[in-house]
Design a protein around this motif. Structure first.
Motif, PDB file in Angstrom:
ATOM      1  N   THR A  63     -13.301  32.994 -32.308  1.00 36.12           N
ATOM      2  CA  THR A  63     -12.867  33.458 -33.633  1.00 36.12           C
ATOM      3  C   THR A  63     -11.395  33.166 -33.854  1.00 36.12           C
ATOM      4  O   THR A  63     -10.998  32.629 -34.898  1.00 36.12           O
ATOM      5  CB  THR A  63     -13.128  34.966 -33.776  1.00 36.12           C
ATOM      6  OG1 THR A  63     -14.540  35.214 -33.733  1.00 36.12           O
ATOM      7  CG2 THR A  63     -12.567  35.509 -35.084  1.00 36.12           C
ATOM      8  N   ALA A  64     -10.563  33.524 -32.877  1.00 40.53           N
ATOM      9  CA  ALA A  64      -9.124  33.301 -33.014  1.00 40.53           C
ATOM     10  C   ALA A  64      -8.788  31.813 -33.038  1.00 40.53           C
ATOM     11  O   ALA A  64      -7.943  31.367 -33.825  1.00 40.53           O
ATOM     12  CB  ALA A  64      -8.383  34.002 -31.872  1.00 40.53           C
ATOM     13  N   LEU A  65      -9.438  31.037 -32.190  1.00 42.58           N
ATOM     14  CA  LEU A  65      -9.203  29.585 -32.166  1.00 42.58           C
ATOM     15  C   LEU A  65      -9.470  28.951 -33.522  1.00 42.58           C
ATOM     16  O   LEU A  65      -8.714  28.084 -33.983  1.00 42.58           O
ATOM     17  CB  LEU A  65     -10.111  28.932 -31.125  1.00 42.58           C
ATOM     18  CG  LEU A  65      -9.610  28.818 -29.694  1.00 42.58           C
ATOM     19  CD1 LEU A  65     -10.755  28.487 -28.764  1.00 42.58           C
ATOM     20  CD2 LEU A  65      -8.510  27.770 -29.594  1.00 42.58           C
ATOM     21  N   ALA A  66     -10.541  29.368 -34.168  1.00 45.99           N
ATOM     22  CA  ALA A  66     -10.956  28.735 -35.418  1.00 45.99           C
ATOM     23  C   ALA A  66     -10.013  29.048 -36.574  1.00 45.99           C
ATOM     24  O   ALA A  66      -9.937  28.272 -37.535  1.00 45.99           O
ATOM     25  CB  ALA A  66     -12.375  29.170 -35.771  1.00 45.99           C
ATOM     26  N   ARG A  67      -9.257  30.137 -36.494  1.00 45.84           N
ATOM     27  CA  ARG A  67      -8.441  30.526 -37.646  1.00 45.84           C
ATOM     28  C   ARG A  67      -6.935  30.375 -37.441  1.00 45.84           C
ATOM     29  O   ARG A  67      -6.165  30.575 -38.382  1.00 45.84           O
ATOM     30  CB  ARG A  67      -8.767  31.959 -38.052  1.00 45.84           C
ATOM     31  CG  ARG A  67      -8.336  33.040 -37.069  1.00 45.84           C
ATOM     32  CD  ARG A  67      -8.931  34.375 -37.483  1.00 45.84           C
ATOM     33  NE  ARG A  67      -8.559  35.471 -36.582  1.00 45.84           N
ATOM     34  CZ  ARG A  67      -9.197  36.638 -36.542  1.00 45.84           C
ATOM     35  NH1 ARG A  67     -10.235  36.852 -37.343  1.00 45.84           N
ATOM     36  NH2 ARG A  67      -8.805  37.588 -35.713  1.00 45.84           N
ATOM     37  N   CYS A  68      -6.503  30.017 -36.254  1.00 48.52           N
ATOM     38  CA  CYS A  68      -5.070  29.843 -35.989  1.00 48.52           C
ATOM     39  C   CYS A  68      -4.760  28.356 -35.790  1.00 48.52           C
ATOM     40  O   CYS A  68      -5.654  27.566 -35.513  1.00 48.52           O
ATOM     41  CB  CYS A  68      -4.650  30.627 -34.757  1.00 48.52           C
ATOM     42  SG  CYS A  68      -4.891  32.414 -34.880  1.00 48.52           S
TER      43      CYS A  68
ATOM     44  N   TRP B 221     -15.538  37.659 -34.732  1.00 49.97           N
ATOM     45  CA  TRP B 221     -15.395  38.881 -33.945  1.00 49.97           C
ATOM     46  C   TRP B 221     -14.413  39.811 -34.635  1.00 49.97           C
ATOM     47  O   TRP B 221     -13.359  39.399 -35.114  1.00 49.97           O
ATOM     48  CB  TRP B 221     -14.906  38.572 -32.535  1.00 49.97           C
ATOM     49  CG  TRP B 221     -14.861  39.816 -31.707  1.00 49.97           C
ATOM     50  CD1 TRP B 221     -13.805  40.671 -31.536  1.00 49.97           C
ATOM     51  CD2 TRP B 221     -15.950  40.380 -30.979  1.00 49.97           C
ATOM     52  NE1 TRP B 221     -14.170  41.741 -30.744  1.00 49.97           N
ATOM     53  CE2 TRP B 221     -15.485  41.583 -30.397  1.00 49.97           C
ATOM     54  CE3 TRP B 221     -17.273  39.986 -30.776  1.00 49.97           C
ATOM     55  CZ2 TRP B 221     -16.291  42.390 -29.607  1.00 49.97           C
ATOM     56  CZ3 TRP B 221     -18.089  40.796 -29.989  1.00 49.97           C
ATOM     57  CH2 TRP B 221     -17.596  41.981 -29.417  1.00 49.97           C
ATOM     58  N   ARG B 222     -14.736  41.099 -34.642  1.00 47.64           N
ATOM     59  CA  ARG B 222     -13.844  42.113 -35.201  1.00 47.64           C
ATOM     60  C   ARG B 222     -13.774  43.289 -34.252  1.00 47.64           C
ATOM     61  O   ARG B 222     -14.772  43.694 -33.690  1.00 47.64           O
ATOM     62  CB  ARG B 222     -14.337  42.592 -36.577  1.00 47.64           C
ATOM     63  CG  ARG B 222     -14.302  41.522 -37.653  1.00 47.64           C
ATOM     64  CD  ARG B 222     -14.782  42.054 -39.003  1.00 47.64           C
ATOM     65  NE  ARG B 222     -14.669  41.040 -40.044  1.00 47.64           N
ATOM     66  CZ  ARG B 222     -15.593  40.133 -40.318  1.00 47.64           C
ATOM     67  NH1 ARG B 222     -16.714  40.109 -39.604  1.00 47.64           N
ATOM     68  NH2 ARG B 222     -15.407  39.240 -41.285  1.00 47.64           N
TER      69      ARG B 222
ATOM     70  N   VAL C  55      -9.516  37.099 -23.288  1.00 50.28           N
ATOM     71  CA  VAL C  55      -9.590  36.425 -24.586  1.00 50.28           C
ATOM     72  C   VAL C  55      -8.493  35.376 -24.690  1.00 50.28           C
ATOM     73  O   VAL C  55      -8.731  34.223 -25.065  1.00 50.28           O
ATOM     74  CB  VAL C  55      -9.475  37.440 -25.744  1.00 50.28           C
ATOM     75  CG1 VAL C  55      -9.504  36.709 -27.094  1.00 50.28           C
ATOM     76  CG2 VAL C  55     -10.596  38.462 -25.690  1.00 50.28           C
ATOM     77  N   ALA C  56      -7.265  35.772 -24.347  1.00 53.12           N
ATOM     78  CA  ALA C  56      -6.131  34.853 -24.457  1.00 53.12           C
ATOM     79  C   ALA C  56      -6.245  33.700 -23.467  1.00 53.12           C
ATOM     80  O   ALA C  56      -5.874  32.567 -23.782  1.00 53.12           O
ATOM     81  CB  ALA C  56      -4.824  35.614 -24.242  1.00 53.12           C
ATOM     82  N   THR C  57      -6.735  33.959 -22.272  1.00 52.44           N
ATOM     83  CA  THR C  57      -6.916  32.893 -21.280  1.00 52.44           C
ATOM     84  C   THR C  57      -7.879  31.832 -21.800  1.00 52.44           C
ATOM     85  O   THR C  57      -7.594  30.628 -21.743  1.00 52.44           O
ATOM     86  CB  THR C  57      -7.446  33.480 -19.964  1.00 52.44           C
ATOM     87  OG1 THR C  57      -6.504  34.415 -19.435  1.00 52.44           O
ATOM     88  CG2 THR C  57      -7.691  32.385 -18.930  1.00 52.44           C
TER      89      THR C  57
ATOM     90  N   VAL D 196      -4.474  39.136 -28.646  1.00 52.39           N
ATOM     91  CA  VAL D 196      -4.080  40.450 -28.134  1.00 52.39           C
ATOM     92  C   VAL D 196      -4.338  41.548 -29.159  1.00 52.39           C
ATOM     93  O   VAL D 196      -4.666  42.690 -28.803  1.00 52.39           O
ATOM     94  CB  VAL D 196      -2.603  40.417 -27.703  1.00 52.39           C
ATOM     95  CG1 VAL D 196      -2.082  41.827 -27.402  1.00 52.39           C
ATOM     96  CG2 VAL D 196      -2.447  39.527 -26.473  1.00 52.39           C
ATOM     97  N   ALA D 197      -4.226  41.217 -30.441  1.00 52.80           N
ATOM     98  CA  ALA D 197      -4.411  42.208 -31.493  1.00 52.80           C
ATOM     99  C   ALA D 197      -5.833  42.769 -31.541  1.00 52.80           C
ATOM    100  O   ALA D 197      -6.046  43.861 -32.088  1.00 52.80           O
ATOM    101  CB  ALA D 197      -4.047  41.607 -32.847  1.00 52.80           C
ATOM    102  N   PHE D 198      -6.804  42.077 -30.969  1.00 54.84           N
ATOM    103  CA  PHE D 198      -8.167  42.611 -30.948  1.00 54.84           C
ATOM    104  C   PHE D 198      -8.225  43.955 -30.205  1.00 54.84           C
ATOM    105  O   PHE D 198      -9.026  44.809 -30.546  1.00 54.84           O
ATOM    106  CB  PHE D 198      -9.119  41.635 -30.252  1.00 54.84           C
ATOM    107  CG  PHE D 198      -9.494  40.431 -31.067  1.00 54.84           C
ATOM    108  CD1 PHE D 198     -10.164  40.553 -32.272  1.00 54.84           C
ATOM    109  CD2 PHE D 198      -9.196  39.153 -30.605  1.00 54.84           C
ATOM    110  CE1 PHE D 198     -10.533  39.438 -33.009  1.00 54.84           C
ATOM    111  CE2 PHE D 198      -9.555  38.026 -31.331  1.00 54.84           C
ATOM    112  CZ  PHE D 198     -10.212  38.165 -32.547  1.00 54.84           C
TER     113      PHE D 198
END
Length: 286
Positions: free
Chosen positions: A211-216, A194-195, A236-238, A227-229
């Protein structure tokens, strides 16, 4: 789990659909922030994402696992602790109904937005994937009976299952979801990172979270990344923190100001931790 997802929800609520420059300046993890427009959501207070997750958790722990019982718990959770953050239409329904039967009779559940996904994470604690699919679909159809609404909820619940039961490395989550939860058109693919801004459809929030889960690999890094999205970042954060909180690959480094700054009222941090303890007794939480 509930404490972590509530922190993600409360932190993200300060930035939901805020201007990108406000997000860039404020997304420092140094504390909760006041949303520039939504003055009714105070810093450190969680929103409907967490409250409805609590209702689902209570349903799993002591309910009959019917849609009627879950609808009753949605109404009960809201009326004992009315709070901001709900979509205005859904909140107006909750304000005027007295029980779950009235809620089910009033709702027109065709939305593809994120309401079913934001509350689905706790269902991923169940050990059986078939039961996760059944109950996640059941709860989604109460409010979001659409291909996108159901798929987003399944993605959120399956992400927790994948992380909790060590199905594979977190980096492999997008591919595993693509094999187990087909993403309906026109919402893109789980394997496509996701971007940019996260819109209102539930699949947007679920894909961004994956997306965030896979890279952090740290909860702090994950929260800032979600949050940066920009856009619907509290959801998203939840979703993301629910899954990361039960992953053996994630460092649990929630910043102290966010942990101690989470609300401490009757249904605040201690209440959520108590529910987490009951979930751990029943299904195990790392």
């Amino acid at each position: 789990m509930l404490v972590e997802l509530a922190i993600g929800d409360a932190y993200g609520a300060g930035f939901e659909y805020a201007a990108p420059e406000f997000v860039r300046r404020g997304n420092t993890l140094s504390g909760y922030v006041q949303h520039p427009r939504h003055r009714d959501v105070l810093p450190g207070r969680y929103t409907d994402d967490t409250q409805m997750s609590v209702a689902v958790a209570e349903w799993l722990l002591g309910g009959t696992l019917t849609r009627e019982d879950l609808a009753e718990r949605f109404v009960r959770a809201y009326h004992r602790d009315p709070r901001a953050g709900y979509a205005s239409g859904f909140r107006s329904v909750l304000d005027r109904v007295n029980d779950g039967a009235e809620l089910l009779a009033t709702l027109r559940p065709g939305s593809d937005k994120s309401g079913a996904a934001m509350r689905a994470g706790v269902l991923g604690l169940l050990p059986d994937l078939g039961e996760i699919r059944r109950l996640t679909t059941l709860q989604a159809k109460i409010t979001h009976d659409s291909p996108g609404g159901v798929a987003a909820a399944l993605g959120a619940a399956y992400a927790v299952h994948y992380c909790r039961h060590r199905v594979g490395p977190v980096a492999g989550l997008p591919r595993w979801l693509a094999e187990n939860v087909p993403a309906p058109a026109p919402y893109g693919r789980w394997t496509e990172p996701w971007r940019g801004k996260v819109g209102s459809p539930g699949m947007h929030s679920a894909r961004a979270a994956v997306t965030a889960l896979a890279r952090c690999r740290k909860l702090s890094e994950l929260l800032a990344d979600c949050v940066a999205f920009t856009g619907d970042v509290d959801t998203v954060a939840t979703i993301a923190l629910a899954a990361a909180s039960v992953s053996g690959e994630y460092e649990r480094d929630v910043p102290e100001p966010l942990l101690v700054g989470l609300e401490s009222e009757a249904y605040g941090r201690a209440f959520l931790a108590g529910l987490d303890g009951r979930l751990a007794e029943r299904w195990g939480l790392d």
